[in-house]
Design a protein around this motif. Structure first.
Motif, PDB file in Angstrom:
ATOM      1  N   HIS A   1      52.543 109.696  75.075  1.00  0.00           N
ATOM      2  CA  HIS A   1      53.252 109.035  76.318  1.00  0.00           C
ATOM      3  C   HIS A   1      54.039 109.058  76.469  1.00  0.00           C
ATOM      4  N   LEU A   2      55.039 109.625  76.145  1.00  0.00           N
ATOM      5  CA  LEU A   2      56.151 110.438  76.697  1.00  0.00           C
ATOM      6  C   LEU A   2      55.841 111.945  77.412  1.00  0.00           C
TER       7      LEU A   2
ATOM      8  N   ALA B   1      55.800 112.531  81.581  1.00  0.00           N
ATOM      9  CA  ALA B   1      56.603 113.717  81.629  1.00  0.00           C
ATOM     10  C   ALA B   1      56.382 114.086  82.777  1.00  0.00           C
ATOM     11  N   LEU B   2      54.913 114.756  82.877  1.00  0.00           N
ATOM     12  CA  LEU B   2      54.556 115.296  83.449  1.00  0.00           C
ATOM     13  C   LEU B   2      53.321 114.548  84.575  1.00  0.00           C
TER      14      LEU B   2
ATOM     15  N   ARG C   1      47.967 124.375  84.881  1.00  0.00           N
ATOM     16  CA  ARG C   1      47.348 123.748  84.866  1.00  0.00           C
ATOM     17  C   ARG C   1      47.998 122.874  82.830  1.00  0.00           C
ATOM     18  N   ALA C   2      48.202 121.994  83.242  1.00  0.00           N
ATOM     19  CA  ALA C   2      48.666 121.340  81.831  1.00  0.00           C
ATOM     20  C   ALA C   2      47.741 120.006  81.605  1.00  0.00           C
TER      21      ALA C   2
ATOM     22  N   GLY D   1      64.239 129.443  85.209  1.00  0.00           N
ATOM     23  CA  GLY D   1      64.854 129.059  86.528  1.00  0.00           C
ATOM     24  C   GLY D   1      63.898 127.056  86.328  1.00  0.00           C
ATOM     25  N   SER D   2      63.511 126.629  84.794  1.00  0.00           N
ATOM     26  CA  SER D   2      62.918 125.417  84.737  1.00  0.00           C
ATOM     27  C   SER D   2      63.046 124.895  83.183  1.00  0.00           C
ATOM     28  N   GLU D   3      64.197 125.468  82.893  1.00  0.00           N
ATOM     29  CA  GLU D   3      64.847 124.613  81.300  1.00  0.00           C
ATOM     30  C   GLU D   3      64.083 123.542  81.091  1.00  0.00           C
ATOM     31  N   ALA D   4      64.858 123.091  82.519  1.00  0.00           N
ATOM     32  CA  ALA D   4      65.827 121.196  82.110  1.00  0.00           C
ATOM     33  C   ALA D   4      63.863 120.656  82.804  1.00  0.00           C
ATOM     34  N   GLU D   5      62.834 121.240  83.479  1.00  0.00           N
ATOM     35  CA  GLU D   5      61.541 120.668  83.032  1.00  0.00           C
ATOM     36  C   GLU D   5      60.846 121.029  81.569  1.00  0.00           C
ATOM     37  N   LEU D   6      61.343 122.185  81.499  1.00  0.00           N
ATOM     38  CA  LEU D   6      60.288 122.824  80.698  1.00  0.00           C
ATOM     39  C   LEU D   6      60.711 121.933  79.002  1.00  0.00           C
TER      40      LEU D   6
END
Length: 334
Positions: free
Chosen positions: A34-35, A39-40, A71-72, A139-144
């Motif tokens: 669910h988390l 996030a996605l 795509r995820a 460039g995207s550590e926080a989002e990853l």
């Protein structure tokens, strides 16, 4: 390498998601899947529609100038599409109950399907996967971290290098890629399409001739020849099949101008050229020559760095937007 074709790397991964219950800060219980979905769903999308063209947010994957698509999706369980088809008479003779469901595969945990297409680097041992993952992480550590923290083993990821190694552990070989940048049709490893067709026709004629010869040899009671020819034919076809298989396993060469920077530059020039063509309708030759020179000087078609279209957007510099939105876009850029 099957994951690479036409200068692009097609990454396919299936990443297991943790299953233990978690407690939110407010005291409520939830599960990692669910988390992960939250996030996605909270990730900003690329500005690929008129409604999002002026959004202050953009996809975090657009920060990596090698990434074409990402795509995820979360896979809880495989879908059951009904019984496998079969011969109705055979099923009746075997007394198969068609109302009884067949065995269905079950996953022990949810999986995150994470697929990406990015510019490959054939000079690197892994085709560029590690360097792409490091660039994406930078460039995207926080989002990853927000997305992949619900997955097994992600706690071991510390930097871009370990992130790339972690993705490799979950990688599934891509056996059918989709590359939409070829124009014209690529060279088939040194053979043109007519040459391939001629080779197939020659093999078909050879098989027919040998078959006729075999029938004639059997009628003449030349059994040794009748048996030897099929063996020789099968051996020749086997050798040709192996050679064809090896050729088919080789990736197509890199297409000209198919890297992301070149594609963005081409889109930028294309949109502005369309506006120029509409503006110059009915103009005299001198005006057309002067305005085209100014166009080339301003857009610098040979310079991939700038001016160019930004990644993750549907239009370049407000091109094609209504006038009031173009003014807003220019004011925002200023």
């Amino acid at each position: 390498m099957a994951n690479i074709d036409g200068g692009h790397y097609f990454l396919s991964t299936l990443i297991p998601v943790r299953t233990e219950p978690l407690v939110r800060p407010d005291g409520s219980f939830t599960v990692p899947s669910h988390l992960l979905r939250e996030a996605l769903s909270s990730l900003p999308t690329a500005r690929q529609s008129p409604a999002t063209a002026l959004s202050p947010f953009n996809s975090p994957f657009a920060r990596c100038l090698r990434t074409h698509f990402v795509r995820a999706a979360v896979i809880d369980q495989p879908m059951y599409n009904g019984r496998d088809g079969g011969n109705a008479l055979v099923q009746a003779l075997r007394k198969i109950n068609l109302l009884q469901a067949e065995p269905v595969d079950r996953l022990q945990c949810p999986y995150l399907m994470f697929n990406a297409e990015f510019d490959a680097r054939p000079d690197e041992a892994d085709g560029g996967l590690a360097s792409w993952a490091s660039g994406l992480w930078a460039g995207s550590e926080a989002e990853l971290r927000a997305v992949f923290s619900a997955c097994w083993g992600f706690e071991q990821v510390r930097d871009g290098a370990t992130f790339g190694h972690w993705l490799q552990r979950c990688q599934v070989e891509t056996t059918m890629s989709f590359n939409d940048y070829y124009e014209p049709m690529p060279d088939l490893h040194g053979y043109t399409l007519p040459q391939v067709g001629q080779a197939i026709a020659a093999v078909a004629l050879l098989v027919a001739a040998l078959a006729v010869w075999g029938v004639m040899a059997m009628r003449a009671s030349w059994w040794w020849l009748a048996l030897g020819l099929p063996v020789a034919l099968l051996a020749g076809l086997a050798v040709a099949g192996v050679a064809l298989w090896r050729k088919g396993m080789q990736p197509f060469p890199t297409g000209a101008g198919t890297d992301l920077r070149s594609v963005l530059k081409a889109l930028h020039v294309q949109q502005h050229f369309a506006l120029l063509a509409a503006e110059l309708q009915g103009q005299d030759d001198a005006s057309v020559h002067r305005r085209f020179g100014e166009f080339v000087q301003r857009l610098q078609p040979g310079d991939l760095a700038a001016p160019t279209q930004a990644p993750g957007v549907i239009r370049s510099d407000g091109v094609g937007l209504p006038v009031h939105q173009q003014v807003a876009a220019k004011a925002e850029a200023a």
